[in-house]
Design an enzyme around this catalytic site. Structure first.
Site, mmCIF file in Angstrom:
data_model
loop_
_atom_site.group_PDB
_atom_site.id
_atom_site.type_symbol
_atom_site.label_atom_id
_atom_site.label_comp_id
_atom_site.label_asym_id
_atom_site.label_seq_id
_atom_site.Cartn_x
_atom_site.Cartn_y
_atom_site.Cartn_z
ATOM 1 C CE LYS A 35 -0.969 1.418 3.676
ATOM 2 N NZ LYS A 35 -1.213 1.755 5.342
ATOM 3 C CB THR A 36 3.775 2.154 2.172
ATOM 4 O OG1 THR A 36 3.269 2.113 3.459
ATOM 5 C CG2 THR A 36 4.137 3.529 2.393
ATOM 6 C CG ASP A 214 -1.951 6.461 4.716
ATOM 7 O OD1 ASP A 214 -2.418 4.873 3.538
ATOM 8 O OD2 ASP A 214 -0.694 6.177 5.134
ATOM 9 C CD GLU A 215 -3.144 3.398 8.135
ATOM 10 O OE1 GLU A 215 -4.599 2.466 7.861
ATOM 11 O OE2 GLU A 215 -2.205 2.862 8.101
ATOM 12 C CD GLN A 245 -4.305 -3.642 7.828
ATOM 13 O OE1 GLN A 245 -3.469 -3.110 8.864
ATOM 14 N NE2 GLN A 245 -4.233 -3.757 6.605
ATOM 15 N NE ARG A 597 0.563 -5.358 11.201
ATOM 16 C CZ ARG A 597 0.122 -4.922 9.700
ATOM 17 N NH1 ARG A 597 0.736 -4.563 8.866
ATOM 18 N NH2 ARG A 597 -1.000 -5.491 9.205
#
Length: 663
Positions: A35-36, A214-215, A245, A597
């Site tokens: 994503k980033t 973002d997020e 998330q 993670r």
DNA sequence: ATTTCCTATCTTTTT
DNA sequence: GATAGGAAAT
């Protein structure tokens, strides 16, 4: 074309995201799907296509994420071209909006941001004053009600509980009297300015022509409204999120915003990133099996690109002591296989679980770094020092004045303080004005007036030094010396470790003042920044080495080769409170975040007993455990493991320990 | 006014 | 088992 920006390294969906620059774009990006990388490439692509950097805005949720994103774009396009990019949090964006136009919503320009302990302090006082103490009303509860009301755009008087409503109104008046605003006001007023003030709206819309959020799953309705006001036609907005998330529901985050997005910004280009590059198939199978138990989510499957992998381990522990010790042993053992300490992370649900782990690590002399524990700026000594900075900038900020008035003790006790506070209220002036008011001083004992005179003298002296052009950090330092702040602080400490930490915190704060003023920032600007920088930690975390200890919440967006997920017990994960509040889905997402993670190895543990409030209590395994796909899980038991290892590995490491001790 | 000692309460998660 | 806030002692 700048180096480092290579579109061929992206997969099809990622490439599509990077090439769709105009109009609304919704990127649904599962955990570990790059994503980033995609977002930063997309921002670089904007620059490549001739969009000026000052016209690009990216909004994140933490300062850390903002700094990271900025850095990664800079790496791709070069420092020069990325210089004027705006990458910041919702809150700092609103500070910018407010600094320009807050007068149009009825505040003075030099407003103050109220956060953390100061905020709690005001509420605590009000609870006492309004008689909420006997109802055992907690500041956190009041704050959460206030926050809910503000985010829902409801008047504070409309809060159901009358007492809380009364306190909420008093709180707001208090802030207003101090020309202060809190985190929610920041967003609320920012949105209001954009809504009501067309000139301001035009200004910001013209400036930020391309917006990325973002997020996105973490946005609340107020933030959503803010985005709507900020982004006008032709709706060059790109949001990135993953409803699985979403773990900030308690702060008002609403995944419905992902659905809302399609209503506000018509016909968005929807792109799904489902190919996971982070974790092994085993980890993903377990993650997917868990999250599919949630209802009302957008159906999606994380597809592995790394097939197979070690089975996920699930280890039963007799108690939390053994849990900590065993994990430390595991780290020691795996380190010998060539892993570095930075490869390991220990994830937990509540901060209370940290201590045992810390002790166990310290015993083995393994360095560790902590994320998501106490915020740097919420430490007593730091807030004291900042209080003095505030006094230098503006002594009429009552909260700061009251905070340091008798810290360290200088003979201005509770009695005198209460009198001053009452007087300032009666005469509608600041506490500082009260302290230099003849009428007030007349009624006090000579002892009290003496103490006050000395204090006032100190403030004025050091303000004068500042006016005379002396550096703020030096003025602050000499003042702290004059009042023997450090020696006094040291007497308050019990251990050497504490002494070191506090000493360090104070000198770091002074250093921060120095750096900020050298950059030409005013003291008030510096204070604003500290208020927003709630996620600042002791040192730059990345510079510290060692095993990472981190809460599940703080772990979102990060990844580690080897992850230990501890305390998988009913009441901890899912948390007890979530059963009362009916938010188990969010707890499940939290566990999902934790699992995803892990890159290579994931070990989950749960304990049959755990010490709570200093008392040992029996624990049930988490109700999430049966939901996991056990085909990819290896169940183990502490006693068996230790029994087996004692005859083998354990003895060997025991003897090698003796061996190295003799060297 | 300040220090010290006792007790009640606590544990989600954070911009 | 820590910590904050209150009562009592200095």
């Amino acid at each position: 074309m700048a180096a480092g920006f290579d579109i061929s390294a992206l997969n099809k969906a990622q490439r599509e995201a990077v090439m769709t620059l105009d109009g609304p774009v919704l990127i649904l990006a599962g955990a570990g799907t790059g994503k980033t990388r995609t977002v930063t490439c997309r921002m670089s692509a904007l620059l490549e296509n001739g969009v000026a950097s000052k016209n690009i805005l990216a909004v994140t949720f933490t300062n850390k994420a903002a700094a990271e994103m900025r850095e990664r774009v800079m790496e791709m396009v070069g420092k020069k071209r990325g210089k004027d990019l705006t990458v910041c949090t919702f809150h700092s964006l609103c500070v910018r909006i407010l600094r320009r136009d807050i007068e149009s919503v009825g505040y003075k320009k030099n407003f103050n941001i109220m956060a953390g302990g100061d905020q709690t302090g005001i509420i605590r006082q009000l609870i006492v004053r309004k008689g909420g103490a006997r109802e055992k009303l907690k500041p956190a509860e009041v704050m959460s009600e206030i926050s809910k009301a503000k985010n829902a755009e409801l008047p504070l008087t409309g809060i159901e509980d009358d007492l809380i409503a009364e306190i909420a109104v008093a709180y707001q008046n208090e802030l207003r009297a101090q020309n202060s605003i809190d985190f929610d006001d920041l967003l609320l007023l920012g949105e209001k300015i954009l809504r009501e003030n067309q000139a301001a709206r035009d200004y910001w819309r013209d400036l930020f022509r391309y917006v990325t959020v973002d997020e996105f799953q973490d946005t609340n309705s107020l933030q959503m409204r803010l985005i709507q006001k900020l982004v006008g036609e032709p709706y060059n907005i790109c949001v990135v999120g993953d409803d699985d998330q979403s773990i900030y529901g308690w702060r008002g985050a609403d995944t419905a915003n992902i659905l809302q997005f399609e209503r506000f910004f018509p016909n968005p280009h929807v792109i799904r990133l489902e190919e996971n590059y982070r974790s092994t198939e085993a980890v993903l199978k377990v993650a997917n099996s868990l999250i599919k138990h949630n209802t009302g989510r957008r159906e999606k499957q994380l597809r592995p690109t790394i097939m197979g992998g070690d089975l996920v381990r699930l280890v039963t522990m007799p108690g939390d002591d053994e849990e900590a010790e065993w994990i430390v042993q595991e780290i020691v053992a795996q380190r010998e296989e060539g892993k570095t300490l930075e490869d390991f992370a220990i994830l937990f649900r509540t901060n209370g679980q940290i201590r045992k782990m810390e002790n166990a690590l310290r015993e083995e002399k393994i360095p560790y770094r902590m994320v998501g524990a106490q915020s740097f700026y919420d430490r007593k000594e730091v807030r004291d020092v900042l209080g003095y900075v505030q006094l230098l900038a503006d002594p009429e900020k009552d909260i700061a004045l009251l905070r340091v008035l008798n810290t360290p003790p200088r003979g201005i006790g509770q009695n005198t303080t209460m009198l001053a506070l009452d007087y300032s209220r009666d005469h509608d002036c600041s506490v500082w004005k009260t302290l230099i008011d003849e009428g007030f001083l007349a009624d006090l004992s000579t002892r009290a007036t003496g103490a006050i005179a000395k204090f006032v003298q100190q403030v004025e002296d050091h303000q004068r030094m500042l006016v005379d052009g002396k550096a703020a950090a030096e003025v602050l330092d000499s003042w702290l010396r004059e009042m023997d702040f450090l020696p006094w602080l040291m007497t308050q400490c019990k251990t050497d470790k504490e002494r070191d930490a506090r000493n360090e915190a104070v000198s770091q704060t002074i250093g921060d003042v120095k750096v900020a003023t050298q950059k030409g920032k005013s003291l008030q600007e510096f204070l604003d920044k500290t208020a927003l920088d709630a996620d600042k930690n002791d040192d730059d975390l990345d510079k510290k080495s060692g095993v990472t200890l981190i809460t599940l919440h703080a772990s979102k967006g990060l990844e580690y080769p080897i992850v230990f997920l501890v305390g998988l017990e009913e009441g901890i994960l899912p948390h007890k409170r979530s059963q009362e509040e009916g938010t188990q889905d969010e707890e499940r997402r939290l566990l999902y975040v934790g699992i995803t993670r892990a890159k290579q190895r994931l070990t989950m543990t749960y304990c049959s007993t755990r010490v709570k409030y200093g008392k040992k209590e029996a624990c049930e395994p988490s109700s999430f455990l049966p939901e996991l796909d056990h085909d990819w899980i290896d169940e183990e038991d502490y006693d068996d493991l230790m029994g087996a290892e004692a005859s083998d590995d354990d003895l060997r490491s025991f003897f090698s320990g003796i061996h190295s001790a003799l060297e």
